[in-house]
Design a protein around this motif. Structure first.
Motif, mmCIF file in Angstrom:
data_model
loop_
_atom_site.group_PDB
_atom_site.id
_atom_site.type_symbol
_atom_site.label_atom_id
_atom_site.label_comp_id
_atom_site.label_asym_id
_atom_site.label_seq_id
_atom_site.Cartn_x
_atom_site.Cartn_y
_atom_site.Cartn_z
ATOM 1 N N VAL A 285 60.536 46.404 12.212
ATOM 2 C CA VAL A 285 61.890 47.046 11.855
ATOM 3 C C VAL A 285 62.470 45.913 10.537
ATOM 4 O O VAL A 285 62.074 44.669 10.845
ATOM 5 C CB VAL A 285 62.998 46.793 12.915
ATOM 6 C CG1 VAL A 285 64.388 47.387 12.593
ATOM 7 C CG2 VAL A 285 62.520 47.990 14.025
ATOM 8 N N VAL B 68 62.676 49.370 19.207
ATOM 9 C CA VAL B 68 61.202 49.069 18.829
ATOM 10 C C VAL B 68 60.687 48.013 19.669
ATOM 11 O O VAL B 68 61.145 46.843 19.558
ATOM 12 C CB VAL B 68 61.118 48.845 17.338
ATOM 13 C CG1 VAL B 68 59.708 48.470 17.058
ATOM 14 C CG2 VAL B 68 61.655 50.088 16.534
ATOM 15 N N SER C 105 55.848 51.248 9.871
ATOM 16 C CA SER C 105 54.581 51.406 10.579
ATOM 17 C C SER C 105 53.375 51.176 9.836
ATOM 18 O O SER C 105 53.725 51.158 8.534
ATOM 19 C CB SER C 105 54.487 52.817 11.437
ATOM 20 O OG SER C 105 54.187 53.724 10.475
ATOM 21 N N ASN D 106 62.512 51.533 9.877
ATOM 22 C CA ASN D 106 61.376 51.520 10.682
ATOM 23 C C ASN D 106 60.167 51.731 10.007
ATOM 24 O O ASN D 106 59.888 52.398 9.466
ATOM 25 C CB ASN D 106 61.412 52.681 11.839
ATOM 26 C CG ASN D 106 62.699 52.652 12.802
ATOM 27 O OD1 ASN D 106 63.228 51.177 13.230
ATOM 28 N ND2 ASN D 106 63.435 53.738 13.014
ATOM 29 N N TYR E 18 52.610 45.236 14.030
ATOM 30 C CA TYR E 18 52.344 46.303 12.884
ATOM 31 C C TYR E 18 51.088 46.250 12.238
ATOM 32 O O TYR E 18 50.538 47.236 11.504
ATOM 33 C CB TYR E 18 53.409 45.793 12.079
ATOM 34 C CG TYR E 18 53.685 46.321 10.541
ATOM 35 C CD1 TYR E 18 54.071 47.397 10.340
ATOM 36 C CD2 TYR E 18 52.827 45.509 9.418
ATOM 37 C CE1 TYR E 18 53.890 47.970 9.113
ATOM 38 C CE2 TYR E 18 53.030 46.065 7.957
ATOM 39 C CZ TYR E 18 53.669 47.349 8.022
ATOM 40 O OH TYR E 18 53.709 47.787 7.007
ATOM 41 N N THR F 118 67.638 47.746 18.549
ATOM 42 C CA THR F 118 66.572 48.757 18.323
ATOM 43 C C THR F 118 66.029 49.049 19.570
ATOM 44 O O THR F 118 66.052 48.312 20.621
ATOM 45 C CB THR F 118 65.592 48.413 17.170
ATOM 46 O OG1 THR F 118 64.883 47.343 17.847
ATOM 47 C CG2 THR F 118 66.422 47.835 15.986
ATOM 48 N N TYR G 246 54.704 48.771 15.074
ATOM 49 C CA TYR G 246 55.892 49.216 14.252
ATOM 50 C C TYR G 246 56.519 47.981 14.284
ATOM 51 O O TYR G 246 56.374 46.838 14.884
ATOM 52 C CB TYR G 246 56.715 49.953 15.253
ATOM 53 C CG TYR G 246 56.161 51.359 15.503
ATOM 54 C CD1 TYR G 246 56.312 52.692 14.480
ATOM 55 C CD2 TYR G 246 55.535 51.775 16.513
ATOM 56 C CE1 TYR G 246 55.556 53.696 14.534
ATOM 57 C CE2 TYR G 246 54.951 52.943 16.864
ATOM 58 C CZ TYR G 246 55.153 54.019 15.747
ATOM 59 O OH TYR G 246 54.622 55.261 16.043
#
Length: 690
Positions: free
Chosen positions: A619, A606, A669, A667, A612, A604, A617
């Motif tokens: 995953v 991210v 958030s 994904n 978070y 990824t 973010y």
């Protein structure tokens, strides 16, 4: 001990009539007790009377008071502290204190162990009384200090003088009763703890016996006796005075003299003297019989030269010696002398096969080679050369023959031309082995070529080695092993594999690269272990393919469809799936599955540091479909500061198995779901492990 002081006063009271001052004996004892309680010392007492008896009573009562105080201190220490370690110095002052302390602790322990307080322990009488008293106090729960004066600690009482006997306690005492209404024991006994009965004193155990060296003390009731340890020996007996006395066997009649003898006693034994005397020329035997003496044997030269001795009953006589020729001689014709016999000229052959030589009074044989003359049997005997000269005549084996010997060889050798040594035989010239033969000294050795082994039965024949059946046969070939004479051949599956150049491993055929596949122009070829697959992919509605699809798909290729919505297509815009991808992997059947195998990595963009919880973010990876037998899982890992999804095979799968793992990568958030990507992993598990 108070009883000891009172008894002492009673026993010594009779001594007051020695002309001293008239001071009561009780006052002398009380003064000694007072001094002992106050000064704790009885070494220097102030005399209150010139009477020797009063001084003795003072000292003994003072000592008794001191011992009472010391014992009381030891008992109180055991009850208060429960230990006696502070009394470790073994001095005269602490010996009694420590003894009473230890014995009181012993009584408390006996009560804790639920043992009877009157249990007979192998300790002193005083210790037994203290132990029993503390045990009884522990049982009753009383905490009052023990007064040693209240205990009867007298180990033995004197039987005293008759003047101190009294009838006040008559019928209560086992032995004697004193004037002060107390009991006493006769010599050899001591007063029991009950104050009435008397116990025997073991003089042997206490060292009170007067046994001499070499004697053993044996205790008896009220006394003892000495017994000699070493026996007196045969012919002696032990007297009552413990001395050895000669046994008169003649008087007691325990001798073994016969009727022809008189018994005569000696020290430790006896003698049998014959009653009758033998005449000259006779000797008496053990039974008293008269036996003739052979004077011709017992006397030296009983007769003159030229005479012979002739024994007779009770005497002997000398007679003139007549001519008597020995062996090898004969009497001369006139009978006056002996003449040699020539045995070699006689009618009888004395040395058959050998030469004869006459000698004076005898003869000898001149034996041929290989024989020796035996002077006893007077014959020629064969010489065993093999025994007389071992290892010197023949190289190997020697066999004796009459007058000679012969040599022979062991197996693998032949006799040399000299008849003694042995030459090696080359057995390989006769081809005894089925394959290879090597001659060795005295034997031969068979060898086999590679792939064969020598037979254990005959050691000559070479047998084929079945390499495929050996313990390591399963690892010789990757797939299967076929034995051949002297070797083996590895075999691969009929389709999809070819034998590698090493002749053992099976190598996958890449049909896609070789062009031997059957895929159409609209299909892509993907090589798997042991075969291939023709694959075609169409993107779903509202998605379009990113890039071109090659006619040959590699294991690292990915076919990706990205979302492409039509104008005003709200449903398409709201669809959270942003892309649909396809990737491919070919796996073997794991024969030894010991730990999870990582097969696919989802990378990824991210970053991990974007938390978070604070608006960043995250995953999330999931397996949506196709997880056959739950053999796969997906975990999240951090690599190079970014999230990484790892697909693992966690259980073994036996092929052939084909499945499509539908993976979800969402994904997340703090504002909600940020979109989802679908990854279809096409998994092809081969039926083979290579």
């Amino acid at each position: 001990m108070a009883l000891r002081a009172a008894l002492l006063c009673a026993l010594i009271g009779a001594l007051l009539g020695q002309g001293a001052e008239d001071i009561p004996i009780d006052d002398c004892c009380k003064d000694g007790q007072k001094h002992g309680n106050e000064n704790k010392d009885c070494a220097s007492l102030p005399l209150i009377s010139a009477s020797i008896t009063c001084r003795i009573v003072q000292e003994q009562c003072c000592t008794a008071a001191l011992e009472d105080n010391m014992c009381r201190t030891g008992i109180n220490l055991a009850k208060d502290q429960g230990v006696c370690d502070s009394l470790f110095n073994n001095t005269c002052e602490t010996k009694t204190t420590k003894m009473c302390c230890d014995c009181c602790l012993l009584g408390k322990v006996m009560k804790e162990m639920s043992l009877p307080c009157d249990k007979n322990l192998p300790v002193s009488h005083q210790c037994s009384v203290v132990s029993q008293t503390c045990c009884l106090e522990e049982a009753s729960g009383s905490k009052n200090p023990v007064d040693p004066k209240s205990l009867n600690m007298d180990e033995s009482s004197s039987n005293g003088d008759n003047s101190v006997l009294s009838g006040e306690c008559e019928g209560k005492c086992a032995h004697l009763c004193l004037k002060n209404n107390t009991c006493a024991c006769v010599k050899g006994y001591r007063l029991n703890s009950d104050g009435k009965n008397c116990d025997d004193i073991n003089e042997c155990l206490m060292g009170l016996s007067d046994c001499r060296a070499g004697e053993r003390c044996i205790n008896t009731e009220g006394s003892f006796r000495c017994q000699r340890e070493v026996s007196c020996g045969t012919g002696y007996e032990l007297t009552d005075s413990n001395n050895c006395k000669d046994i008169d066997e003649c008087e007691t009649g325990i001798h073994n003299c016969g009727p022809q003898f008189n018994c005569q006693n000696t020290q430790g034994s006896f003698r049998c003297v014959p009653k009758a005397k033998c005449d000259n020329g006779f000797i008496q035997d053990a039974l008293g019989n008269c036996i003739d003496i052979n004077e011709c044997v017992t006397l030296t030269n009983p007769c003159h030269r030229g005479q012979i001795c002739v024994n007779s009953l009770g005497s002997y006589s000398c007679q003139r010696n007549s001519v008597n020729c020995g062996r090898g001689y004969h009497l001369s014709e006139d009978g006056s002398r002996c003449v040699d016999i020539d045995e070699c000229k006689g009618s009888e052959e004395v040395c058959p096969g050998h030469a004869c030589i006459n000698q004076v009074g005898s003869y000898r044989c001149e034996c041929a080679t290989g024989y020796n003359f035996n002077s006893i049997s007077r014959t020629c005997e064969d010489v065993n050369e093999c025994r007389y000269y071992p290892g010197r005549l023949c190289a190997h084996k020697c066999e004796n023959t009459l007058g000679s010997y012969k040599c022979s060889c062991t197996s693998g050798f032949k006799l040399a031309n000299d008849g003694r040594n042995c030459d090696d035989v080359n057995e390989c010239e006769t081809n005894p082995c089925s394959q290879e033969c090597a001659n060795v000294y005295g034997s031969y050795q068979c060898y086999c070529r590679r792939g064969y082994q020598l037979s254990d039965i005959d050691g000559l024949t070479c047998e084929d080695i079945d390499e495929c059946a050996l313990p390591t046969g399963g690892h010789i070939c990757t797939y299967r092993c076929r034995n051949t004479p002297g070797s083996f051949t590895c075999i691969c599956p009929a389709e999809g594999y070819t034998l590698a150049t090493n002749g053992r491993s099976c190598q996958d055929i890449d049909e896609c690269a070789a062009g031997s596949h059957t895929c159409t122009a609209n299909e892509s070829c993907f090589n798997i272990q042991g075969g291939f697959r023709c694959l075609s992919f169409d993107c779903p509605n509202n998605y379009k393919r990113v890039g071109e699809t090659s006619a040959r798909i590699q294991g690292s290729d990915t076919i990706r469809c990205s979302k492409s919505c039509q104008p005003n297509d709200i449903a398409c815009v709201l669809d959270p799936i942003h892309s649909v991808s396809h990737t491919f992997i070919s796996l073997p059947t794991f024969r030894e599955f010991v730990k999870p195998e990582e097969i696919v990595f989802l990378r990824t963009t991210v970053p991990v540091y974007s938390s978070y919880q604070f608006g960043g973010y995250d995953v999330r990876f999931d397996i949506l479909e196709g997880n056959v037998e739950n053999a796969f899982d997906i975990i999240k890992r951090v690599e190079s500061g970014r999230f990484l999804g790892v697909v693992r095979q966690v259980k073994p799968l036996v092929g052939p198995v084909e499945t499509v793992l539908k993976l979800s990568m969402r994904n997340l958030s703090s504002h909600g779901d940020g979109g989802q990507n679908i990854i279809n992993v096409h998994v092809f598990v081969s039926a083979f492990w290579f």
